[in-house]
Design a protein around this motif. Structure first.
Motif, PDB file in Angstrom:
ATOM      1  N   PRO A   1      40.098  59.160  95.861  1.00 48.68           N
ATOM      2  CA  PRO A   1      41.619  59.794  95.551  1.00 48.68           C
ATOM      3  C   PRO A   1      42.346  58.859  94.313  1.00 48.68           C
ATOM      4  N   GLU A   2      42.013  57.578  94.381  1.00 52.47           N
ATOM      5  CA  GLU A   2      42.596  56.618  93.577  1.00 52.47           C
ATOM      6  C   GLU A   2      42.115  56.803  92.041  1.00 52.47           C
ATOM      7  N   LYS A   3      40.919  57.123  91.947  1.00 48.39           N
ATOM      8  CA  LYS A   3      40.356  57.430  90.595  1.00 48.39           C
ATOM      9  C   LYS A   3      40.705  58.765  90.082  1.00 48.39           C
ATOM     10  N   SER A   4      40.934  59.803  91.058  1.00 44.00           N
ATOM     11  CA  SER A   4      41.429  61.081  90.921  1.00 44.00           C
ATOM     12  C   SER A   4      43.022  61.112  90.354  1.00 44.00           C
ATOM     13  N   ARG A   5      43.793  60.050  91.061  1.00 43.69           N
ATOM     14  CA  ARG A   5      45.057  60.070  90.397  1.00 43.69           C
ATOM     15  C   ARG A   5      45.270  59.519  89.175  1.00 43.69           C
ATOM     16  N   GLY A   6      44.119  58.659  88.732  1.00 44.45           N
ATOM     17  CA  GLY A   6      44.258  58.048  87.317  1.00 44.45           C
ATOM     18  C   GLY A   6      43.894  59.007  86.425  1.00 44.45           C
ATOM     19  N   MET A   7      42.862  59.881  86.866  1.00 43.68           N
ATOM     20  CA  MET A   7      42.506  60.968  86.041  1.00 43.68           C
ATOM     21  C   MET A   7      43.654  61.954  85.545  1.00 43.68           C
ATOM     22  N   VAL A   8      44.286  62.202  86.890  1.00 42.76           N
ATOM     23  CA  VAL A   8      45.306  63.418  86.741  1.00 42.76           C
ATOM     24  C   VAL A   8      46.350  62.794  85.802  1.00 42.76           C
ATOM     25  N   GLN A   9      46.773  61.579  85.985  1.00 42.10           N
ATOM     26  CA  GLN A   9      47.642  60.835  84.964  1.00 42.10           C
ATOM     27  C   GLN A   9      47.108  60.945  83.507  1.00 42.10           C
ATOM     28  N   ALA A  10      45.988  60.700  83.399  1.00 40.95           N
ATOM     29  CA  ALA A  10      45.413  60.753  81.905  1.00 40.95           C
ATOM     30  C   ALA A  10      45.570  62.152  81.298  1.00 40.95           C
ATOM     31  N   VAL A  11      45.318  63.223  82.459  1.00 40.84           N
ATOM     32  CA  VAL A  11      45.402  64.737  81.633  1.00 40.84           C
ATOM     33  C   VAL A  11      46.701  64.874  81.520  1.00 40.84           C
ATOM     34  N   ILE A  12      47.979  64.472  82.284  1.00 37.59           N
ATOM     35  CA  ILE A  12      49.074  64.631  82.003  1.00 37.59           C
ATOM     36  C   ILE A  12      49.492  64.098  80.506  1.00 37.59           C
ATOM     37  N   ASP A  13      49.232  62.835  80.458  1.00 36.96           N
ATOM     38  CA  ASP A  13      49.645  62.055  79.275  1.00 36.96           C
ATOM     39  C   ASP A  13      48.842  62.685  77.965  1.00 36.96           C
ATOM     40  N   GLN A  14      47.743  63.395  78.242  1.00 42.51           N
ATOM     41  CA  GLN A  14      47.068  64.134  77.333  1.00 42.51           C
ATOM     42  C   GLN A  14      47.909  65.157  76.791  1.00 42.51           C
ATOM     43  N   LEU A  15      48.108  66.108  77.740  1.00 37.61           N
ATOM     44  CA  LEU A  15      48.830  67.346  77.450  1.00 37.61           C
ATOM     45  C   LEU A  15      50.114  67.008  77.006  1.00 37.61           C
ATOM     46  N   ARG A  16      50.826  65.885  77.299  1.00 41.24           N
ATOM     47  CA  ARG A  16      52.092  65.742  76.661  1.00 41.24           C
ATOM     48  C   ARG A  16      51.980  65.286  75.410  1.00 41.24           C
ATOM     49  N   THR A  17      50.853  64.683  75.072  1.00 42.82           N
ATOM     50  CA  THR A  17      50.862  64.316  73.747  1.00 42.82           C
ATOM     51  C   THR A  17      50.470  65.660  72.874  1.00 42.82           C
ATOM     52  N   GLY A  18      49.579  66.506  73.589  1.00 42.58           N
ATOM     53  CA  GLY A  18      49.362  67.629  72.800  1.00 42.58           C
ATOM     54  C   GLY A  18      50.615  68.551  72.579  1.00 42.58           C
ATOM     55  N   MET A  19      51.489  68.628  73.484  1.00 43.32           N
ATOM     56  CA  MET A  19      52.817  69.366  73.432  1.00 43.32           C
ATOM     57  C   MET A  19      53.773  68.743  72.121  1.00 43.32           C
ATOM     58  N   ASP A  20      53.437  67.367  71.962  1.00 42.09           N
ATOM     59  CA  ASP A  20      54.295  66.897  70.690  1.00 42.09           C
ATOM     60  C   ASP A  20      53.756  67.133  69.483  1.00 42.09           C
ATOM     61  N   GLU A  21      52.347  67.125  69.498  1.00 46.83           N
ATOM     62  CA  GLU A  21      51.504  67.443  68.450  1.00 46.83           C
ATOM     63  C   GLU A  21      52.032  69.017  67.996  1.00 46.83           C
ATOM     64  N   ILE A  22      52.190  69.841  68.811  1.00 45.57           N
ATOM     65  CA  ILE A  22      52.345  71.313  68.730  1.00 45.57           C
ATOM     66  C   ILE A  22      53.705  71.507  67.999  1.00 45.57           C
ATOM     67  N   ARG A  23      54.675  70.766  68.541  1.00 44.16           N
ATOM     68  CA  ARG A  23      56.112  70.793  68.136  1.00 44.16           C
ATOM     69  C   ARG A  23      56.037  70.216  66.467  1.00 44.16           C
ATOM     70  N   ALA A  24      55.257  69.109  66.310  1.00 46.36           N
ATOM     71  CA  ALA A  24      55.190  68.637  64.885  1.00 46.36           C
ATOM     72  C   ALA A  24      54.534  69.692  63.998  1.00 46.36           C
ATOM     73  N   ILE A  25      53.282  70.449  64.491  1.00 46.45           N
ATOM     74  CA  ILE A  25      52.714  71.351  63.867  1.00 46.45           C
ATOM     75  C   ILE A  25      53.473  72.540  63.242  1.00 46.45           C
ATOM     76  N   LEU A  26      54.287  73.003  64.283  1.00 48.14           N
ATOM     77  CA  LEU A  26      55.166  74.118  64.262  1.00 48.14           C
ATOM     78  C   LEU A  26      56.346  73.842  63.291  1.00 48.14           C
ATOM     79  N   ARG A  27      56.942  72.651  63.209  1.00 48.72           N
ATOM     80  CA  ARG A  27      58.012  72.150  62.251  1.00 48.72           C
ATOM     81  C   ARG A  27      57.268  72.185  60.878  1.00 48.72           C
ATOM     82  N   LYS A  28      56.048  71.598  60.707  1.00 51.36           N
ATOM     83  CA  LYS A  28      55.704  71.605  59.495  1.00 51.36           C
ATOM     84  C   LYS A  28      55.057  72.906  58.902  1.00 51.36           C
ATOM     85  N   GLU A  29      54.221  73.663  59.674  1.00 57.72           N
ATOM     86  CA  GLU A  29      53.853  74.974  59.233  1.00 57.72           C
ATOM     87  C   GLU A  29      54.671  76.120  59.147  1.00 57.72           C
ATOM     88  N   ARG A  30      55.562  76.034  59.918  1.00 56.79           N
ATOM     89  CA  ARG A  30      56.330  77.384  59.855  1.00 56.79           C
ATOM     90  C   ARG A  30      56.876  77.770  58.581  1.00 56.79           C
TER      91      ARG A  30
END
Length: 371
Positions: free
Chosen positions: A205-234
């Protein structure tokens, strides 16, 4: 001429005392001098020479009886030179002094009147005809130039629309590729990590929680990249709005109503929010004109002033006596009111909708759009 010739040939004796030979000469002379008005230039000169020869023959036989025909012949010869000065038409008048008959004054007045008639015809009537021909030629040329200019302007508009559409397609393709490159790997990695969490959830379970947190951070970074792309490309709202207005005009033209759009000033000062209001109200006004106005022409005129934008949509239709606030009119008023503008209707000549929209100052609370 034919009647005179037939008379001279069928009657061997002329009861009036006129010589049959002279009668034939006069008939041929009249024919030569009149027919030359409707023949080509070369034949006209030939007929004039024939007329001169016949005149000399008549003068030989009739002497002063054909005195005035000599002046007529001279003036007919002068008409072959349309560019000579009018003073040449006065010179033959001096020939009257060669007359030894008793009717000197009558001949003088007659020749002078003939000179006046020829001057009037060659310098007034002919000049007016030539001016009219030149005016018609200029008018036709202007019509051709206007048609050519209109055709060129329409082609330029079409080319601009095609270029803008191509640019939009290229931007859309670039955006799709960028999202695939930037976001696709991010999401795939997150899916793999979540699959691993599902396997390790019970055993570690401990390792699973760490992996879930990594996924959350990765998706949050992805959302920031999407906003940046849309601002630049629209694409810019201004380009999109102008393209839509030109497209609206083209659709109306295809339906048989001549529609034009023109702008003055720096349209880059118009914010995205104001473009939304202009587009929505322009589409509403043009739709109403097409449905109810029975118009033949619609004009969309956009003017960017110092701190205001004025947009007028005018048709040449039947107009209306009263304006009822239906859903369309109410929507137009609400949109203009939301940005602090003013909406004016004019119904005297056709129907005109005028929007006066304030341009927000830099640093104000009003933004140029939303992410």
């Amino acid at each position: 001429m034919l009647v005179l010739c037939a008379y001279g040939l069928l009657n061997t004796i002329d009861k009036s005392g006129v010589s049959i030979g002279v009668l034939l000469l006069v008939s041929f002379y009249i024919g030569a001098m009149t027919v030359k008005e409707i023949v080509p230039e070369r034949i006209k000169i030939l007929l004039s020479i024939v007329g001169i020869i016949l005149l000399f023959v008549m003068l030989y036989y009739g002497r002063w009886a054909f005195f005035l025909l000599a002046f007529y012949t001279v003036y007919e010869i002068l008409t072959l030179f349309p560019n000579i000065d009018y003073k040449w038409y006065l010179i033959p008048v001096a020939g009257v002094f060669a007359d030894t008959s008793s009717d000197f004054v009558g001949h003088m007045v007659t020749v002078f009147i003939i000179a006046v008639f020829y001057i009037q015809n060659n310098y007034v009537v002919t000049g007016f005809k030539n001016r009219k021909i030149e005016d018609d030629r200029i008018e036709q040329q202007l019509k051709k130039d206007m048609a050519r200019t209109e055709y060129t302007a329409q082609n330029e508009i079409k080319q601009s629309m095609l270029a803008a559409e191509n640019q939009m397609l290229e931007d859309r393709a670039a955006l799709s590729q960028t999202l695939h490159d930037k976001l696709g790997h991010n999401i795939n990695g997150s899916i793999y990590q979540l699959e691993g969490v599902k396997v390790l959830m019970d055993s570690d379970p401990e390792k699973s929680r760490g992996m879930v947190q990594a996924v959350i951070d990765q998706l949050r970074t992805g959302m920031d990249e999407i906003r940046a792309i849309l601002r630049k490309e629209r694409p810019e709202k201004r380009e999109m709005a102008l393209l839509q207005l030109y497209k609206l005009c083209e659709d109306c033209n295809n339906k048989g109503v001549e529609t034009e759009f023109d702008s003055e000033g720096n349209t880059s000062q118009i914010t995205d929010e104001l473009w939304e209001v202009i587009l929505d109200n322009a589409f509403e006004a043009v739709t109403n004109s097409m449905k109810y106005a029975k118009c033949k022409h619609i004009n969309i005129h956009l003017v960017v002033m110092n701190r205001m934008v004025r947009c007028s949509i005018t048709d040449d239709g039947i107009g209306c006596k009263e304006i009822h606030d239906g859903m369309g009119i109410s929507g137009m008023k609400n949109r203009v009111r939301a940005v602090g503008g003013t909406l004016v209707f004019e119904t005297e000549a056709g129907f005109t909708v005028t929007m006066l929209l304030p341009i927000p100052e830099e640093g104000s609370d009003r933004t140029d759009g939303k992410d």
